[in-house]
Scaffold this active site. Sequence first.
Site, PDB file in Angstrom:
ATOM      1  N   SER A 226      -2.193 -31.252   6.772  1.00  0.00           N
ATOM      2  CA  SER A 226      -2.609 -31.225   5.364  1.00  0.00           C
ATOM      3  C   SER A 226      -3.430 -29.985   5.024  1.00  0.00           C
ATOM      4  O   SER A 226      -4.068 -29.938   3.978  1.00  0.00           O
ATOM      5  CB  SER A 226      -3.415 -32.489   5.045  1.00  0.00           C
ATOM      6  N   GLU A 227      -3.422 -28.983   5.900  1.00  0.00           N
ATOM      7  CA  GLU A 227      -4.269 -27.815   5.688  1.00  0.00           C
ATOM      8  C   GLU A 227      -3.990 -27.112   4.365  1.00  0.00           C
ATOM      9  O   GLU A 227      -4.909 -26.748   3.626  1.00  0.00           O
ATOM     10  CB  GLU A 227      -4.107 -26.820   6.853  1.00  0.00           C
ATOM     11  N   LEU A 228      -2.702 -26.886   4.059  1.00  0.00           N
ATOM     12  CA  LEU A 228      -2.398 -26.164   2.831  1.00  0.00           C
ATOM     13  C   LEU A 228      -2.775 -26.961   1.591  1.00  0.00           C
ATOM     14  O   LEU A 228      -3.185 -26.395   0.579  1.00  0.00           O
ATOM     15  CB  LEU A 228      -0.914 -25.769   2.788  1.00  0.00           C
TER      16      LEU A 228
ATOM     17  N   ALA B 254      -5.346 -28.743   1.393  1.00  0.00           N
ATOM     18  CA  ALA B 254      -6.789 -28.547   1.262  1.00  0.00           C
ATOM     19  C   ALA B 254      -7.136 -27.113   0.882  1.00  0.00           C
ATOM     20  O   ALA B 254      -8.273 -26.822   0.527  1.00  0.00           O
ATOM     21  CB  ALA B 254      -7.484 -28.902   2.571  1.00  0.00           C
ATOM     22  N   GLY B 255      -6.157 -26.206   0.978  1.00  0.00           N
ATOM     23  CA  GLY B 255      -6.393 -24.827   0.559  1.00  0.00           C
ATOM     24  C   GLY B 255      -6.849 -23.898   1.649  1.00  0.00           C
ATOM     25  O   GLY B 255      -7.447 -22.850   1.358  1.00  0.00           O
TER      26      GLY B 255
END
Length: 243
Positions: A123-125, A127-128
Amino acid sequence: MMETAERDGVAVLTMRHGPVNALDLELLLAIPDALSAVAEARAVVLTGSGRSFSAGVDLKRIVAGGPRYVEEFLPALSHAMLTLFGHPRPVVAAVNGHALAGGCVLAAACDTRLMSDGTIGLSELAAGVPFPTVPLEIMRHAVGPALDTMVLGAGRLAPRPAAAIGLVHEVVGPGELLATALRRADGLCAVPPEVYAFSKRQLHRPARERIDAARPSEDPRVLEIWSSEQTHRALRDYLTSLR
């Protein structure tokens, strides 16, 4: 923080760090220490306590700690994951619940991954924030061509869809997870330790070469982005959206 138990020569390492075993600096420093302490064990089983294997990076600590914390955190993240990935003995992940973002990478760093419940994904992207080199290449080693969709889609998978792309090797019932993981670990120990370690290094060589080639150019930019005020504003907004 890292509880250690021994079952017939197999070390069981259980993350016990808050309600969801979020990855902060302290837990990341504890993981290599725990692996070093069980270096003579025939194999390692890594699992989590409570309802999560690990919900990933403690983003609240990132926001609260600012750039100085990030400067310590990101190298510790890469070191912990690379130490787990390179542990010479068999390592089995017993994924007892949600394994998200950095928690997903921790599971992927293990040789064999069993899952009983929850969701797993990157889910990193969402979260930015971008991936440091080490987590990205560990994931590439684990799932190959499926990586693009996992990273850019930033989605979560239930155990059986995760098994379909090779991220999970076996789906088992919650009551059977630890016993099955121990059997898997014992089975991997049938190979002589030096042969297992050598073969593991051979299999990991492409990932290691990509890591060595990319880190000098990519990780400074990753640190810059993770440390920026713009990123921290985005993380605050992301955390607010989860409430």
